[in-house]
Write a protein that holds these residues in place. Structure first.
Motif, PDB file in Angstrom:
ATOM      1  N   UNK A   1       2.886  13.125   3.786  1.00 53.23           N
ATOM      2  CA  UNK A   1       4.162  13.039   3.076  1.00 53.23           C
ATOM      3  C   UNK A   1       4.990  14.306   3.258  1.00 53.23           C
ATOM      4  N   UNK A   2       4.393  15.466   2.925  1.00 59.41           N
ATOM      5  CA  UNK A   2       5.162  16.705   2.942  1.00 59.41           C
ATOM      6  C   UNK A   2       5.474  17.190   4.348  1.00 59.41           C
ATOM      7  N   UNK A   3       4.460  17.208   5.217  1.00 63.47           N
ATOM      8  CA  UNK A   3       4.670  17.775   6.557  1.00 63.47           C
ATOM      9  C   UNK A   3       5.235  16.769   7.547  1.00 63.47           C
ATOM     10  N   UNK A   4       4.670  15.558   7.581  1.00 67.91           N
ATOM     11  CA  UNK A   4       5.101  14.576   8.569  1.00 67.91           C
ATOM     12  C   UNK A   4       6.197  13.637   8.064  1.00 67.91           C
ATOM     13  N   UNK A   5       6.435  13.655   6.759  1.00 64.13           N
ATOM     14  CA  UNK A   5       7.498  12.840   6.155  1.00 64.13           C
ATOM     15  C   UNK A   5       7.288  11.343   6.387  1.00 64.13           C
ATOM     16  N   UNK A   6       6.020  10.918   6.369  1.00 66.87           N
ATOM     17  CA  UNK A   6       5.723   9.492   6.488  1.00 66.87           C
ATOM     18  C   UNK A   6       6.061   8.778   5.179  1.00 66.87           C
ATOM     19  N   UNK A   7       6.350   7.500   5.275  1.00 66.31           N
ATOM     20  CA  UNK A   7       6.613   6.670   4.107  1.00 66.31           C
ATOM     21  C   UNK A   7       5.274   6.181   3.556  1.00 66.31           C
ATOM     22  N   UNK A   8       4.609   7.026   2.768  1.00 61.73           N
ATOM     23  CA  UNK A   8       3.293   6.705   2.220  1.00 61.73           C
ATOM     24  C   UNK A   8       3.353   6.742   0.699  1.00 61.73           C
ATOM     25  N   UNK A   9       2.402   6.072   0.076  1.00 61.78           N
ATOM     26  CA  UNK A   9       2.358   5.989  -1.380  1.00 61.78           C
ATOM     27  C   UNK A   9       1.731   7.258  -1.959  1.00 61.78           C
ATOM     28  N   UNK A  10       2.457   7.919  -2.841  1.00 66.56           N
ATOM     29  CA  UNK A  10       1.956   9.146  -3.459  1.00 66.56           C
ATOM     30  C   UNK A  10       2.085   9.052  -4.973  1.00 66.56           C
ATOM     31  N   UNK A  11       1.077   9.555  -5.660  1.00 69.06           N
ATOM     32  CA  UNK A  11       1.071   9.570  -7.117  1.00 69.06           C
ATOM     33  C   UNK A  11       0.265  10.778  -7.569  1.00 69.06           C
ATOM     34  N   UNK A  12       0.823  11.518  -8.518  1.00 72.04           N
ATOM     35  CA  UNK A  12       0.144  12.708  -9.057  1.00 72.04           C
ATOM     36  C   UNK A  12      -0.240  13.682  -7.950  1.00 72.04           C
ATOM     37  N   UNK A  13       0.669  13.855  -6.997  1.00 70.74           N
ATOM     38  CA  UNK A  13       0.489  14.794  -5.884  1.00 70.74           C
ATOM     39  C   UNK A  13      -0.649  14.399  -4.952  1.00 70.74           C
ATOM     40  N   UNK A  14      -0.984  13.099  -4.934  1.00 71.50           N
ATOM     41  CA  UNK A  14      -2.039  12.590  -4.060  1.00 71.50           C
ATOM     42  C   UNK A  14      -1.527  11.404  -3.257  1.00 71.50           C
ATOM     43  N   UNK A  15      -2.039  11.251  -2.035  1.00 67.23           N
ATOM     44  CA  UNK A  15      -1.725  10.096  -1.194  1.00 67.23           C
ATOM     45  C   UNK A  15      -2.941   9.203  -1.136  1.00 67.23           C
ATOM     46  N   UNK A  16      -2.784   7.977  -1.635  1.00 67.98           N
ATOM     47  CA  UNK A  16      -3.885   7.017  -1.649  1.00 67.98           C
ATOM     48  C   UNK A  16      -3.268   5.630  -1.529  1.00 67.98           C
ATOM     49  N   UNK A  17      -3.936   4.722  -0.839  1.00 64.63           N
ATOM     50  CA  UNK A  17      -3.373   3.387  -0.689  1.00 64.63           C
ATOM     51  C   UNK A  17      -4.451   2.324  -0.909  1.00 64.63           C
ATOM     52  N   UNK A  18      -4.069   1.070  -0.654  1.00 57.72           N
ATOM     53  CA  UNK A  18      -4.966  -0.048  -0.941  1.00 57.72           C
ATOM     54  C   UNK A  18      -6.182  -0.108  -0.029  1.00 57.72           C
ATOM     55  N   UNK A  19      -6.193   0.689   1.043  1.00 56.01           N
ATOM     56  CA  UNK A  19      -7.322   0.676   1.969  1.00 56.01           C
ATOM     57  C   UNK A  19      -8.386   1.712   1.619  1.00 56.01           C
ATOM     58  N   UNK A  20      -8.116   2.522   0.616  1.00 57.41           N
ATOM     59  CA  UNK A  20      -9.134   3.427   0.086  1.00 57.41           C
ATOM     60  C   UNK A  20      -9.924   2.650  -0.960  1.00 57.41           C
TER      61      UNK A  20
END
Length: 214
Positions: free
Chosen positions: A29-48
């Motif tokens: 999110x911060x470095x690559x600026x991807x459109x990813x789901x972030x919550x509470x300063x964490x990146x996690x999605x449905x595949x985790x």
């Protein structure tokens, strides 16, 4: 010692999940600026989830690199997130997808110095994991820049399909071998600056020396 090993999702969430997901947010999110789901300063999605394994690279109790591994017969980014681009590609269910591959460059520089071959060690970890788990290859989606990086390693990757997210943004579905031939290519590159017996580079998990001079 720099250690590379695998953990399940259940093992991760009892110990290092917050650390890993914060590093992923920092990278994607911060470095690559991807459109990813972030919550509470964490990146996690449905595949985790319960079907997921993670390779972690840890030095001095800190995660500095990682990748996520999902069986292709379970929900994954190729068949779900990028189904519009790659949904027509037949995939063998007995293999895996690698995603969320990252090396935290700032942490690596701080802890290991500029010369330590962290990326090559993570590539080798993927190969050794594959061999240990009787997987002769994996699949992954990469950007144009990552494709160029992988080609420079000498790894005998194969483009399965090229697709476009936008007219100027190609992405590539790759078939990536994780066999003895790949190990023979990558092990010398991972160990080129390390004081280590060549046979130790062929093991899984990996434990690699770190020189105090680095």
């Amino acid at each position: 010692m720099f250690q590379l090993f695998s953990v399940s999702y259940k093992q991760l969430i009892t110990g290092r999940s917050e650390e890993l997901f914060m590093l992923r947010k920092k990278t994607f999110s911060d470095r690559l600026n991807w459109d990813v789901k972030c919550l509470n300063n964490m990146e996690i999605d449905e595949f985790d989830g319960d079907d997921t394994q993670y390779i972690l690279g840890v030095y001095r109790q800190q995660i500095i690199c990682s990748t996520r591994l999902i069986p292709l017969d379970k929900p994954n980014m190729i068949t779900h997130t990028f189904s519009a681009q790659f949904g027509d590609v037949p995939l063998p269910g007995n293999l895996i997808e690698s995603s969320r591959f990252f090396v935290d460059k700032s942490l690596c520089k701080q802890l290991l110095g500029d010369a330590y071959p962290v990326s090559y060690c993570l590539y080798l970890a993927l190969i050794n994991y594959g061999i240990a788990n009787h997987l002769d290859s994996l699949y992954t989606i990469v950007s144009k820049s990552m494709l160029a990086i992988l080609r420079r390693t000498g790894w005998r990757i194969r483009i399965v399909k090229e697709a476009y997210l936008t007219p100027k943004e190609p992405i590539y579905l790759l078939h990536v071998p994780t066999d003895k031939a790949s190990q023979a290519i990558m092990a010398p590159k991972a160990g080129r600056t390390l004081e280590i017996e060549p046979q130790a580079l062929l093991k899984w998990p990996l434990t690699l020396p770190v020189s105090h001079k680095i």
